[in-house]
Design a protein around this motif. Structure first.
Motif, mmCIF file in Angstrom:
data_model
loop_
_atom_site.group_PDB
_atom_site.id
_atom_site.type_symbol
_atom_site.label_atom_id
_atom_site.label_comp_id
_atom_site.label_asym_id
_atom_site.label_seq_id
_atom_site.Cartn_x
_atom_site.Cartn_y
_atom_site.Cartn_z
ATOM 1 N N ARG A 301 0.816 -1.210 0.000
ATOM 2 C CA ARG A 301 0.000 0.000 0.000
ATOM 3 C C ARG A 301 0.852 1.265 0.000
ATOM 4 N N GLN A 303 2.805 2.100 2.460
ATOM 5 C CA GLN A 303 2.980 2.607 3.823
ATOM 6 C C GLN A 303 4.169 1.938 4.492
ATOM 7 N N ARG A 322 2.125 -7.713 9.039
ATOM 8 C CA ARG A 322 1.624 -6.351 8.835
ATOM 9 C C ARG A 322 1.522 -5.987 7.370
ATOM 10 N N PRO A 362 -1.265 2.063 -4.507
ATOM 11 C CA PRO A 362 -2.319 3.054 -4.733
ATOM 12 C C PRO A 362 -1.695 4.364 -5.209
ATOM 13 N N ARG A 372 7.296 12.449 3.465
ATOM 14 C CA ARG A 372 7.263 12.580 4.918
ATOM 15 C C ARG A 372 8.524 11.995 5.552
ATOM 16 N N TRP A 376 11.526 14.288 7.679
ATOM 17 C CA TRP A 376 11.991 14.013 9.038
ATOM 18 C C TRP A 376 13.431 13.504 9.050
ATOM 19 N N PRO A 383 9.802 9.992 13.485
ATOM 20 C CA PRO A 383 8.747 9.956 14.506
ATOM 21 C C PRO A 383 7.821 8.754 14.373
ATOM 22 N N ARG B 301 0.636 5.552 15.464
ATOM 23 C CA ARG B 301 1.490 6.360 14.576
ATOM 24 C C ARG B 301 0.669 7.250 13.657
ATOM 25 N N GLN B 303 -1.286 6.070 11.346
ATOM 26 C CA GLN B 303 -1.464 5.415 10.046
ATOM 27 C C GLN B 303 -2.689 4.508 10.066
ATOM 28 N N ARG B 304 -3.335 4.366 8.925
ATOM 29 C CA ARG B 304 -4.385 3.359 8.804
ATOM 30 C C ARG B 304 -3.731 1.986 8.711
ATOM 31 N N GLU B 321 -1.979 -7.127 16.019
ATOM 32 C CA GLU B 321 -0.779 -7.515 15.280
ATOM 33 C C GLU B 321 -0.147 -6.368 14.500
ATOM 34 N N ARG B 322 -0.970 -5.446 14.036
ATOM 35 C CA ARG B 322 -0.431 -4.385 13.185
ATOM 36 C C ARG B 322 -0.295 -3.075 13.923
ATOM 37 N N ALA B 323 -1.152 -2.871 14.911
ATOM 38 C CA ALA B 323 -1.169 -1.576 15.596
ATOM 39 C C ALA B 323 -0.609 -1.691 17.012
ATOM 40 N N ASP B 324 0.046 -2.816 17.304
ATOM 41 C CA ASP B 324 0.631 -3.003 18.637
ATOM 42 C C ASP B 324 -0.393 -2.803 19.748
ATOM 43 N N PRO B 362 2.877 11.017 16.183
ATOM 44 C CA PRO B 362 3.963 11.832 15.625
ATOM 45 C C PRO B 362 3.378 13.085 14.971
ATOM 46 N N PRO B 363 4.078 14.202 15.096
ATOM 47 C CA PRO B 363 3.581 15.475 14.552
ATOM 48 C C PRO B 363 3.249 15.350 13.067
ATOM 49 N N GLY B 364 2.086 15.833 12.714
ATOM 50 C CA GLY B 364 1.707 15.858 11.310
ATOM 51 C C GLY B 364 1.159 14.555 10.765
ATOM 52 N N ALA B 365 1.286 13.482 11.531
ATOM 53 C CA ALA B 365 0.920 12.168 10.995
ATOM 54 C C ALA B 365 -0.578 12.063 10.702
ATOM 55 N N VAL B 368 -1.926 14.123 7.665
ATOM 56 C CA VAL B 368 -1.559 13.530 6.375
ATOM 57 C C VAL B 368 -2.490 12.369 6.054
ATOM 58 N N ARG B 372 -5.481 12.510 3.038
ATOM 59 C CA ARG B 372 -5.465 11.538 1.958
ATOM 60 C C ARG B 372 -6.747 10.715 1.938
ATOM 61 N N LEU B 384 -6.218 2.478 -0.436
ATOM 62 C CA LEU B 384 -5.336 1.819 0.526
ATOM 63 C C LEU B 384 -5.921 0.509 1.030
#
Lengths: 483, 483
Positions: A301, A303, A322, A362, A372, A376, A383, B301, B303-304, B321-324, B362-365, B368, B372, B384
């Motif tokens: 994707r 990411q 993941r 995508p 991004r 950083w 981050p 973070r 993120q999707r 599993e993916r997002a801890d 994280p800043p700006g994450a 963004v 999108r 995505l």
């Protein structure tokens, strides 16, 4: 071949007899034999192959030692038992056994000296590079996630991977020392002897093994105990499908042909419980060269999904779990080198947009991610995944390439981390937590110190197998003789 | 309490005797008892609680039926056995047994009629909403990932979850029908009777069970076979730690107190192999209301990591599993409603930037990610994660809120999907793949039809337990009488 135990009355004649019968002559079996013999027991080791060595002989020979070894001190890396415990507790993963972590770390200095006593040489040198299979004579490496987030936040990073002082893969050298040690300890070794079943008395006590040697039946009686050190089960695809189906996606078993779970099945059939059977170590070796850690891992994707500088076991598990087995390492041309696992280049394009398109991502996804990351990285920060600043560098010089790190297109090594449930002293436990009398096990046929690949460090399996192999050998030797 | 089998000579007296002894009176036990009795066997069912019901009685009572049931036809959803097979093969997950998938789908119409024959009523209605616990009398729902990517790409979506025609949770109603069926079939039921151990002859044949009733020992002899239907092991935290440590992060076992793995341990101790033991179904119920599917799942973070409209089992596994274990559902105020699991609001802010900051991202994450998402959602696309267009809507009206879907802050239901290795006919297999004579099992004490939560659909466990419970009952009844 059935793994169900026989009764003593089924055995016509014993071809060998000893206090302790060790099944398998890899690092766990050798360690068990040496210690059992050292404790005064008569020991026989039965090895299925022409000669001992096992998976260890195919490895780099790295063992996870710490607490302040001579090499650590000489290289300027002070370590303590407490620091090591804190790290190993994390590295052992979810389901780790605190008693094992404690014993392992408290005994590590002595264990290191034990190997030196076997004649294994270690250079007092540190390899300051991110490698998976160090091929120089250097000893000390950061062999796990010590310097990587989130581990580095929790414990002060100290290198603990110790490689013997030999060029190339040193596992063969290490095992020569162990095999010689077995002989020197006075254990007798029977090679080309396959063990198929345990012999278990009506009261549940394991009193021997049967199998085949030279195309003839072979039986060995154990007066005190049998120690199974037969390796994992990654070579038995059916067993893998039953217990760890997600590992079937990995195409390259890191194992000898004998890692077919025979000891696990024998132990289960004698009443032992097999645990942690779904876990394994997965390895997609996208480094070295360490310049690849300056690259950026993205999933299909576009990411990011993991810090690229983490240990292979962690990044590779992340690719499976993941990224749905579909990952690409985005690199600048100058960062690109040949990996030991020969990764293919999936695409090379002049822009991230074109690269993403070429990889079927995508629209717009990869440019957003890279913009991004670059922004950083220019500030020396990550981050999202806290990659170490030393690997942070914006990717700005086209063309940009993507290494194929998909399960379909690259090599995913794998071995299993589940096996018989044992105490720290190798006693095989049944589902009630009661030892099966006379039965011991160590190494990858057990659920030992390392319990998951996501947290693993190189040297933990050899360390686990040898350290707890020694304990199992001693405990077996101390078992009540059955006459 | 040890699960090790006794020898027949250890049993002083048999308090009951039958052709088939069923252990547990949940849906699997009831189905086994009814079919065994229907086949002419004398059957006794031993239930640990005051009354049968098991976990099914605590559930919504949804069963996964298809192939063109009367309800599917009445509601305008044509289905075929082939379409159902294609979907169920995906839903059963990695490690699924093709024979089981085939039998289940080919027998589904008959199985539906079997339940109607027990008196279970089904309304000819379709619930056009995304719910986890439908509380109306509606019957048919999309109870899994049928309409969701990537499943929807592979197989034509057809709803197959069938809920009995009762308001609220209908599992109790369903089980009343099963319990009445057991009685009508002529099986005798002994409640408040705990089974602790199997009785196994020297030749390996299981010939009975022993336990306790009314504080006194109790033994039941089985002339043909014992059927274990004792449920999963999520209530035994130690067993969970040994076999599925990652599930310990889930704080809400979806089970009765008796789901403590007793049957699995008894089966293992008699020589059976337990497989798929690391897998479970995890449920963080962030919907209904279905307006929540218009929200956006992000990890810590920002993120999707999953399509928000997937079935709970899939999204919740992704959170782990993916997002801890750290996920937030970002919502517009108008999308927000109260969930059945009472999710807390983690933060509400006027902008995505402020929201991300409040959540420690994280800043700006987050901006963004949301920019999108919104851009594509406005076009009805989700490149995505391919969320269904009907749930795609840009989030543009502040304030924006975030629902706490972390393992620390919200309810994660869990039950286990590993257990005894059995044939489709319920014969318990040892590690060699050989049946343990006289021993059968069905339901969540087995590794049955559904093998992983990532692909699961509601109704598969009740469907599995009842369908293969019936087969196990029949096979046990057909077993050679032991005199």
């Amino acid at each position: 071949m059935s793994a169900r135990p026989l009764r003593p009355s089924d055995v016509e004649a014993w071809d060998a007899e000893a206090d302790v019968v060790v099944v398998g002559h890899g690092i766990a079996g050798g360690a068990a034999a040496i210690e059992a013999a050292g404790a005064g027991a008569e020991v026989v080791v039965l090895e299925r192959m022409t000669r001992g060595g096992g998976s260890t002989a195919l490895s780099t020979g790295i063992i996870y030692f710490g607490g302040g070894t001579a090499v650590q001190r000489a290289c300027g890396f002070p370590d303590s038992v407490e620091d090591m415990k804190a790290y190993v507790a994390m590295a052992a993963g979810a389901g780790a056994d605190p008693e094992r972590v404690e014993l392992y770390c408290e005994g590590s200095l002595e264990h290191f000296e034990w190997f030196r006593g076997l004649g294994v040489e270690y250079e007092e040198s540190f390899l300051d590079d991110k490698v998976t299979h160090p091929l120089t004579t250097h000893c000390l490496t950061f062999s796990g996630n010590e310097e990587c987030w989130p581990f580095s936040e929790q414990v002060r990073p100290v290198p603990r991977g110790h490689k013997p002082q030999r060029e190339g893969e040193a596992g063969g050298y290490l095992m020569e020392a162990v095999l010689a040690g077995t002989e020197r300890a006075g254990a007798s070794v029977v090679n080309e002897c396959r063990v198929d079943r345990l012999v278990q008395a009506e009261d549940g006590r394991v009193v021997g093994v049967v199998g085949r040697r030279d195309r003839a039946p072979f039986a060995a009686r154990a007066r005190c105990g049998v120690v199974l050190t037969t390796g994992g089960f990654v070579m038995d695809r059916e067993m893998l499908a039953r217990h760890a189906p997600q590992l079937l996606a990995c195409n390259y078993p890191v194992a000898t042909d004998t890692d077919d779970g025979s000891g696990i099945r024998m132990g289960m059939a004698a009443g032992g419980e097999a645990v942690n059977m779904g876990e394994g170590l997965v390895l997609n070796a996208y480094y070295p060269p360490s310049s690849h850690l300056r690259g950026v891992f993205v999933d299909g994707r576009g990411q990011r999904f993991v810090n690229e500088d983490a240990y292979l076991g962690r990044t590779s598990a992340a690719i499976l779990e993941r990224a749905d087995g579909r990952a690409f390492l985005v690199l600048e041309d100058a960062m690109h080198g040949r990996t030991q696992a020969f990764h293919k280049v999936a695409a090379v394009e002049e822009s991230f947009e074109a690269l993403g398109e070429a990889l079927g991502m995508p629209p717009g996804a990869l440019p957003v991610t890279m913009e991004r990351y670059n922004r950083w990285a220019a500030r020396g920060q990550d981050p999202l995944f806290q990659k170490h600043p030393k690997y942070l560098q914006p990717l700005v010089e086209p063309p940009f390439g993507a290494l194929d790190c998909t399960t379909d297109g690259s090599i995913f090594g794998v071995f299993t981390l589940g096996g018989l449930s044992v105490t720290a002293h190798g006693e095989v436990l049944d589902p009630d937590g009661t030892p099966v009398p006379g039965l011991f096990a160590a190494g990858r046929c057990t659920a030992g110190l390392p319990r998951e690949g996501r947290t693993y460090a190189s040297g933990l399996s050899l360390g686990d197998a040898s350290f707890f192999g020694r304990l199992a050998g001693r405990r077996a030797a101390a078992g009540p003789a059955t006459g």
